[in-house]
Design a protein around this motif. Sequence first.
Motif: not given
Length: 539
Positions: A209-221
């Motif tokens: 829930f936290g990682l998918v949208p953040s990673g797709l947006a470009g965060v180095p998760i």
Amino acid sequence: MSDPESVSAGGVTVRVAGADVVEARDRALAGIKGVAARIVAKDAGLWGPDAAAEAKVRLGWLDCVTISRPLVAEIEQLRAKLLAAGVDHVVLAGMGGSSLAPEVITATYGVELTTLDTTDPGQVEAALLDRLARTVLVVSSKSGGTIETDSHRRAFEEAFRAIDIDPAERIVVVTDPGSPLQRTATDAGYRVFEADPNVGGRYSALTAFGLVPSGLAGVPIGELLDDAQALATTLAGDYANAAVALGAALGGYGSEGHDKVVIADGGSGIVGFGDWAEQLIAESTGKSGRGLLPVVVASPDSPGFEATADSHLVVLGATPASSGTAVEGPLGAQFLAWEFATAVAGQLLAIDPFNQPNVQESKDNTKAVLEAAKDGPLPTGDPLFVEGPIEVYGERETIGDAADVAGVLDALLAAVPSTGYLAVMAYLDRLNDVAAADIRDLLAKRMAHPVTFGWAPRFLHSTGQFHKGGPPVGVFLQITGESTTDLAIPGQPFTFGRLQMAQALGDLQALHGRSRPVVRLHLTDRAEGIEALLTAAGV
């Protein structure tokens, strides 16, 4: 006055200052020896027999790093594929635990993410009109039945088809296995990331829930997980355990009467963390007539709380106030530390930190309002009076003989009991109506009790639990507004505007049913109404 006392572990430092806070923390620590190890061991009986069944299926967040590590490569591969296709704008449709963590993560890393956690038709329409041809929509819902998120999905599906884009190419779903959304998404051919069903929404920051949208947006998760891992190795011990120290300060000081947790940023570099922590604390502890009320303010210098004897100031940053707690550390570790601390605080408060018994009520009320009204007008009632662009709804016993908005606000402030609080709930567009949030500081300056502010309907998935399940000492100001536009929800007999008002009325019913003092102010013109309201609040 005690000097600040600190505990550092796994990259997180918790400093406590003030003799009363230090003593409360130390008393709590002395009474919970071995609790940290029991949490790490997933002892579901730690919170009492009534909570055991829920806790047994809600402790998966303790394994978040191990569970989530394989997701990193999958998410990064999907991002690369989308970028190669010219898709570089990420919209997240989610509520509560599905949206708050990604918003904090992306804002902290300076990465763009459009968060859609509203039913306001103007805000939804703006998202639909913003770079749609370059957009990927992440539909995120643990239950898979969240009405707001389902409505967003329907609207984007229709919008994609209208510009000849197959929704299966642009919609990514995060949900629990077997949920209604999982079945719908699979049938439609959408990319689905199945989340761990043993993690509750507000504990899901370091999961899909936290990682998918953040990673797709470009965060180095991967960095978030690395930081969390460093802390995770320290969580089983009674000493040199920063997360337990935080939990003991929250729960220990709170159980001794300091149950208003004022969360302020002191230069942490983490953007919006208080909004995420607000849900975690309020929804986890606000039940059975007790709990910790989070009050999110911009900085330690924000008005209102310094005169409140029952408050506990928690600063995100290196330096605590003369009396309070400071928490410092990287974002991934902070998420895990606060989750662990909340579980500890729940044990100290004798509260099940994993259920949310009163959240469903307002959802059910919303559904009932829509079904009862069918195609007719919603039961908004008649205003007590109208002042310019503001209609006033409520009970005379709440506002007395007030004949203007300033008088209504005076009456609400006067109605707050000695250990109470005032909650402002705004069913508006938090992007275009952002000035409405200024009412918190204006009202907080005028009384020695906490004032909270929540954008609706997102607060229903957060502090809404505390409003109904926590101590019965709240006074409530609901703000609704006339929309200049409305937006159909494909496949539904109601629009976004109608849904938004039904949610407001449904929550009013829940508050009235508990005899909570509540007033609704309806802005017939939003811009003029907000200006008039702020003027009245500043009197």
